[in-house]
Write an enzyme that holds these catalytic residues in place. Structure first.
Site, PDB file in Angstrom:
ATOM      1  N   GLY A 201       0.634  -1.116  -0.022  1.00  0.00           N
ATOM      2  CA  GLY A 201      -0.375  -0.080  -0.133  1.00  0.00           C
ATOM      3  C   GLY A 201       0.941   1.090   0.028  1.00  0.00           C
ATOM      4  N   ASN A 204      -0.588   8.774   2.518  1.00  0.00           N
ATOM      5  CA  ASN A 204      -0.067   9.829   1.907  1.00  0.00           C
ATOM      6  C   ASN A 204       0.900  10.267   2.715  1.00  0.00           C
ATOM      7  OD1 ASN A 204      -1.197  11.675  -0.016  1.00  0.00           O
ATOM      8  ND2 ASN A 204      -3.835  10.642   1.396  1.00  0.00           N
ATOM      9  N   ASP A 351     -11.975  10.514   9.227  1.00  0.00           N
ATOM     10  CA  ASP A 351     -11.192  10.310   8.108  1.00  0.00           C
ATOM     11  C   ASP A 351     -12.223   8.801   7.742  1.00  0.00           C
ATOM     12  OD1 ASP A 351     -10.515  11.552   5.925  1.00  0.00           O
ATOM     13  OD2 ASP A 351      -8.628  10.121   7.060  1.00  0.00           O
TER      14      ASP A 351
HETATM   15  N1  LIG Z   1      -3.226  -3.128   7.336  1.00  0.00           N
HETATM   16  C1  LIG Z   1      -3.384  -3.190   6.298  1.00  0.00           C
HETATM   17  N2  LIG Z   1      -3.342  -4.505   5.431  1.00  0.00           N
HETATM   18  C2  LIG Z   1      -3.317  -4.422   4.373  1.00  0.00           C
HETATM   19  N3  LIG Z   1      -3.468  -3.483   3.680  1.00  0.00           N
HETATM   20  C3  LIG Z   1      -3.414  -2.396   4.250  1.00  0.00           C
HETATM   21  C4  LIG Z   1      -3.044  -2.275   5.513  1.00  0.00           C
HETATM   22  N4  LIG Z   1      -2.793  -0.522   6.192  1.00  0.00           N
HETATM   23  C5  LIG Z   1      -2.678  -0.176   5.106  1.00  0.00           C
HETATM   24  N5  LIG Z   1      -3.115  -0.766   3.936  1.00  0.00           N
HETATM   25  C6  LIG Z   1      -3.204  -0.615   2.260  1.00  0.00           C
HETATM   26  O1  LIG Z   1      -1.970   0.595   2.375  1.00  0.00           O
HETATM   27  C7  LIG Z   1      -2.668   2.094   2.141  1.00  0.00           C
HETATM   28  C8  LIG Z   1      -2.490   2.775   2.471  1.00  0.00           C
HETATM   29  O2  LIG Z   1      -2.384   3.029   4.323  1.00  0.00           O
HETATM   30  P1  LIG Z   1      -2.848   3.837   5.331  1.00  0.00           P
HETATM   31  O3  LIG Z   1      -4.359   4.389   4.806  1.00  0.00           O
HETATM   32  O4  LIG Z   1      -3.136   3.507   6.436  1.00  0.00           O
HETATM   33  O5  LIG Z   1      -1.567   5.135   5.133  1.00  0.00           O
HETATM   34  P2  LIG Z   1      -2.036   6.798   5.386  1.00  0.00           P
HETATM   35  O6  LIG Z   1      -0.700   7.423   4.333  1.00  0.00           O
HETATM   36  O7  LIG Z   1      -2.572   6.915   6.331  1.00  0.00           O
HETATM   37  O8  LIG Z   1      -3.205   6.897   4.275  1.00  0.00           O
HETATM   38  P3  LIG Z   1      -4.284   8.772   4.371  1.00  0.00           P
HETATM   39  O9  LIG Z   1      -3.265   8.717   2.399  1.00  0.00           O
HETATM   40  O10 LIG Z   1      -5.207   8.242   3.566  1.00  0.00           O
HETATM   41  O11 LIG Z   1      -3.299   9.328   5.281  1.00  0.00           O
HETATM   42  C9  LIG Z   1      -4.603   1.222   2.449  1.00  0.00           C
HETATM   43  O12 LIG Z   1      -4.849   2.113   1.692  1.00  0.00           O
HETATM   44  C10 LIG Z   1      -4.399  -0.119   1.965  1.00  0.00           C
HETATM   45  O13 LIG Z   1      -4.351  -0.189   0.679  1.00  0.00           O
END
Ligand SMILES: Nc1ncnc2c1ncn2[C@@H]1O[C@H](COP(=O)(O)OP(=O)(O)OP(=O)(O)O)[C@@H](O)[C@H]1O
Length: 518
Positions: A201, A204, A351
């Site tokens: 994944g 941002n 969110d």
């Molecule tokens: N526990 C998990 N298991 C599988 N895939 C995951 C997991 N956590 C995150 N991902 C994948 O990674 C992506 C990014 O994770 P996450 O949303 O936690 O990151 P972020 O940096 O907080 O994103 P945002 O842009 O929403 O702030 C998720 O949309 C998902 O596809």
């Protein structure tokens, strides 16, 4: 609600453990004075041009992850119970790929997803980048918004305008590090080691990887997701740590990080991601895990070990597949359970969006589980993630920080007035359910909009503020789900609370059959 439903609700109400308030101090507005609204001097007004500019207090979202029973994180219950059942025997049509692709090669090997999509459905993108992003379905959304991660531009004043919109850097010293050493949340005395398998994944504010435990451990699942925080470049360039700008950015990053860590360490619900371990326990023990250290050799990496959701996120799932109605209902029901648990514990998520709803198992395993009702009722399928914007509230407290993701943000947040975070979460629940039912977001330009007259992206906010949405695919349907959507995407004084969403037969009729919900 009729008597029967009421009785079912009483009997099946989730008894959520109460959290110790003191363990989860409210810190957001206090630490973001520049972004808070002073309602005595700021009259309510629709300020779309400001939305996502300097006054936006959207902070880097650090971690996210899921619960899973030890040792069973990746294999579906179906595989565990029926090891010889082919989990992906039948090819299915997938949206967004122009035909059939081999199932089973998909969700556990998601490199195609990482390439195709930087999965930004709902961030505050500069209008220039999104002016042509009219999309009539979720799958079109993926391609039309590909490759741009805009949240930072709008949210972080920390990133100078001249820098790339991806102005973050991985918090690890080197992305090629294959072995991670970390400590279980429950036992920080014994180090554990994981081996990196692949990236799963991109967020941002983080990169997310699949790791496997190198040793046997009774309390730790074999496969985990590791969320590696990306720090804004403003913190890693040669800026003086004493400069006001550095300190401000540092404060924001640190607040977001500690907020999410604290929230995840507090919550415990099957439908909420489980925080399992961390590479550096200082992140758990210190209120200032970054600024309290000697940073002369750079910022310390932050790797959060979370339960792994092999099915990916709901945006990806819904945009690439036509999901059966029973599964949509099930997913929304579990999400309702998660949010109800949070609100009962006075936590607002702020969110809620398709990307933050993770799916525990690959779709084919879930579809196969449908043939085994006892499996389906005993295992949760959904885990809510991304607590970087969550907040602990007092029972009557209103929030003031404008945050969220544009497509999901409530009119009152857009208006810049104090808002009840629980009702804004309800609004986002309405957006999610609409998106699942209609395969499009409710405030996107209508699919019928003529290409030459496409509404500008900026009018999304206007449509939200005017409650301007309507049924298209579902216009003739009498699904009770529609009642939830119309009572969520409405004025806040009329809007369903999460309890009312839960009590609706669409949710409650199913929730009462789920073993893990009781
Ligand atoms: N526990 C998990 N298991 C599988 N895939 C995951 C997991 N956590 C995150 N991902 C994948 O990674 C992506 C990014 O994770 P996450 O949303 O936690 O990151 P972020 O940096 O907080 O994103 P945002 O842009 O929403 O702030 C998720 O949309 C998902 O596809």
């Amino acid at each position: 609600m009729d008597d029967k439903s009421a009785a079912m609700y009483r009997n099946s109400a989730v008894q959520a453990p109460k959290l110790a308030q003191a363990e989860f101090p409210a810190m957001e507005e206090r630490h973001n004075p520049s972004g808070s609204f002073d309602v005595t001097t700021t009259p309510p007004k629709l300020s779309t041009s400001q939305f996502g500019e300097g006054d936006m207090n959207m902070l880097p979202t650090p971690l996210v992850y899921t619960p899973c029973s030890p040792g069973s994180a990746v294999r579906s219950p179906l595989e565990q119970n029926f090891p010889h059942t082919p989990s992906s025997a039948t090819p299915r049509a997938k949206k967004g790929y122009g035909g059939l692709i081999p199932v089973g090669a998909d969700l556990l090997n998601r490199s195609h997803v990482l390439e195709d999509r930087q999965r930004i459905l709902s961030e505050y993108a500069p209008h220039s980048a999104l002016a042509s992003a009219t999309a009539s379905s979720l799958s079109q959304r993926v391609s039309s918004l590909s490759g741009v991660d805009q949240k930072l531009d709008a949210i972080h004043e920390c990133v100078p305008a001249a820098q790339s919109s991806l102005a973050t850097v991985d918090s690890a010293q080197s992305d090629s590090e294959d072995v991670l050493t970390g400590y279980s949340i429950g036992d920080t005395s014994t180090p554990l080691h994981w081996r990196r398998v692949k990236q799963i994944g991109v967020g941002n504010f983080s990169n997310v990887y699949l790791y496997e435990l190198n040793e046997q451990n009774a309390t730790m699942p074999q496969k985990v997701a590791v969320k590696r925080v990306k720090y804004p470049e403003a913190l890693t360039l040669s800026a003086s740590p004493k400069s006001p700008r550095f300190r401000e950015v540092m404060s924001r990053v640190e607040n977001s990080l500690t907020r999410e860590l604290e929230a995840l360490a507090c919550v415990s619900h099957p439908c909420i991601i489980q925080f399992l371990a961390i590479n550096d326990p200082t992140f758990l023990n210190s209120k200032r895990p970054l600024s309290s250290r000697d940073l002369s050799r750079g910022l310390p990496p932050c790797d959060m070990v979370m339960s792994y959701c092999a099915g990916g996120d709901l945006f990806e799932l819904a945009s690439q597949n036509t999901l059966p109605e029973w599964l949509l209902r099930r997913i929304f029901t579990e999400l309702t359970l998660a949010v109800k648990y949070l609100h009962e514990n006075l936590i607002v998520h702020r969110d809620l969006k398709l990307e933050n709803v993770l799916i525990k198992y690959p779709l084919d395993d879930i579809l196969a589980m449908h043939e085994q009702p006892e499996l389906l009722h005993n295992h949760h399928l959904v885990e809510l993630a991304d607590f970087g914007l969550c907040r602990r509230i007092e029972p009557e407290e209103m929030c003031t920080t404008r945050c969220g993701s544009e497509d999901y943000v409530s009119p009152e947040i857009l208006m810049g007035v104090p808002y009840d975070g629980r009702l804004s979460d309800s609004w986002a629940m309405g957006v999610i359910l609409y998106a699942l039912l209609e395969d499009r977001l409710p405030f996107d330009p209508l699919p019928s909009a003529a290409p030459g007259k496409r509404q500008r992206r900026s009018s999304t906010a206007h449509r939200i503020s005017r409650f301007e949405w309507r049924w298209i695919k579902m216009s003739d349907s009498d699904s009770p789900a529609k009642e939830i959507v119309s009572n969520c995407l409405t004025r806040k004084n009329l809007r369903f609370s999460i309890q009312e969403i839960y009590r609706n037969p669409y949710v409650n009729g199913l929730a009462s059959t789920l073993q893990f919900a009781s």
